[in-house]
Enzyme design. Structure first.
Site, PDB file in Angstrom:
ATOM      1  CD  GLU A 104       7.579  38.652  64.745  1.00  0.00           C
ATOM      2  OE1 GLU A 104       6.572  37.953  64.942  1.00  0.00           O
ATOM      3  OE2 GLU A 104       8.692  38.417  65.256  1.00  0.00           O
ATOM      4  CD  GLU A 155      10.292  34.716  62.020  1.00  0.00           C
ATOM      5  OE1 GLU A 155      10.429  35.749  62.676  1.00  0.00           O
ATOM      6  OE2 GLU A 155       9.843  34.716  60.839  1.00  0.00           O
TER       7      GLU A 155
END
Length: 231
Positions: A85, A105
């Site tokens: 990210e 995740e």
């Protein structure tokens, strides 16, 4: 968040603020150390209720920051979870051939709320982005380059050198023109769409607060398979 993670996030935020404030700094380069860009969130800390996110600034103090100066990621080794990210928060990515990206995740009962779900589908084909987000599978740098996520591939250990060369090529140009190009390109896409990040939070917040999220972090810390409950 452990004090070391908080200090790192604050240091990154301060570095971005300096980059934005100084007229003599025309391009920024974000990189890691010891052969790793960023392995993402400390799940053991998350299991204790801590996250590596600064209020209003995002993961590492940069993923939700409006950065007007061009920023290049120089990626060696792992860029996983929040590491991917942070790379997505940059305008360009230079990576070594042995680098690995990944939004892992879902393996831990959480989701990538700091740009992974918003920016990754803008940078690579949507169906490929969905596969990566839903499986948590790694994305090797050579495939990331073929998909258009990575601008340049280098030999291991040379990503920073190539990123600095790219930064110099950008910095030779007229500052007002460079700033205008970045703003027009980014504001015409969801790449830096803060509204999209805010909109996703109504779906993300319940997931991050769920029992499954806590179980995923505990299972990681305890080195065992997670037991999902769907709540």
């Amino acid at each position: 968040m452990p004090d070391g993670c908080r200090r790192t996030a604050r240091a990154l935020a301060a570095a971005i603020d300096e980059l934005e404030a100084r007229d003599d700094l025309l391009v920024g380069v974000l990189t890691g150390s010891n052969g790793v860009f960023s392995a993402g969130m400390d799940l053991k800390a998350f299991a204790k209720g801590d996250t590596p996110v600064l209020e209003g600034r995002g993961f590492g103090g940069i993923t939700r920051t409006d950065i007007k100066t061009p920023l290049i990621a120089a990626v060696e080794g792992h860029a996983l979870g929040g590491g991917t990210e942070m790379a997505l928060a940059c305008d360009m990515i230079v990576a070594s051939r042995d680098a690995t990206f990944g939004q892992t995740e879902v393996h831990y009962g959480i989701v990538p709320p700091e740009g992974g779900m918003v920016r990754l589908p803008e940078r690579i084909p949507r169906n490929i982005a969905l596969e990566l987000l839903l499986t948590g599978d790694p994305l090797p740098a050579d495939r990331a380059e073929r998909l258009g996520l990575v601008n340049h591939l280098t030999e291991p250990g040379e990503a920073l050198t190539r990123a600095l060369e790219l930064a110099q090529r950008v910095a030779r140009n007229a500052p007002l023109a460079v700033t205008a190009v970045k703003r027009v390109v980014n504001e015409c896409t969801a790449f830096r769409d803060t509204d999209a990040l805010r909109d996703q939070d109504r779906f993300v917040t319940p997931v991050l607060a769920s029992m499954d999220a806590k179980e995923g972090a505990r299972a990681f810390a305890e080195k065992r398979p997670p037991h999902w409950q769907g709540r």
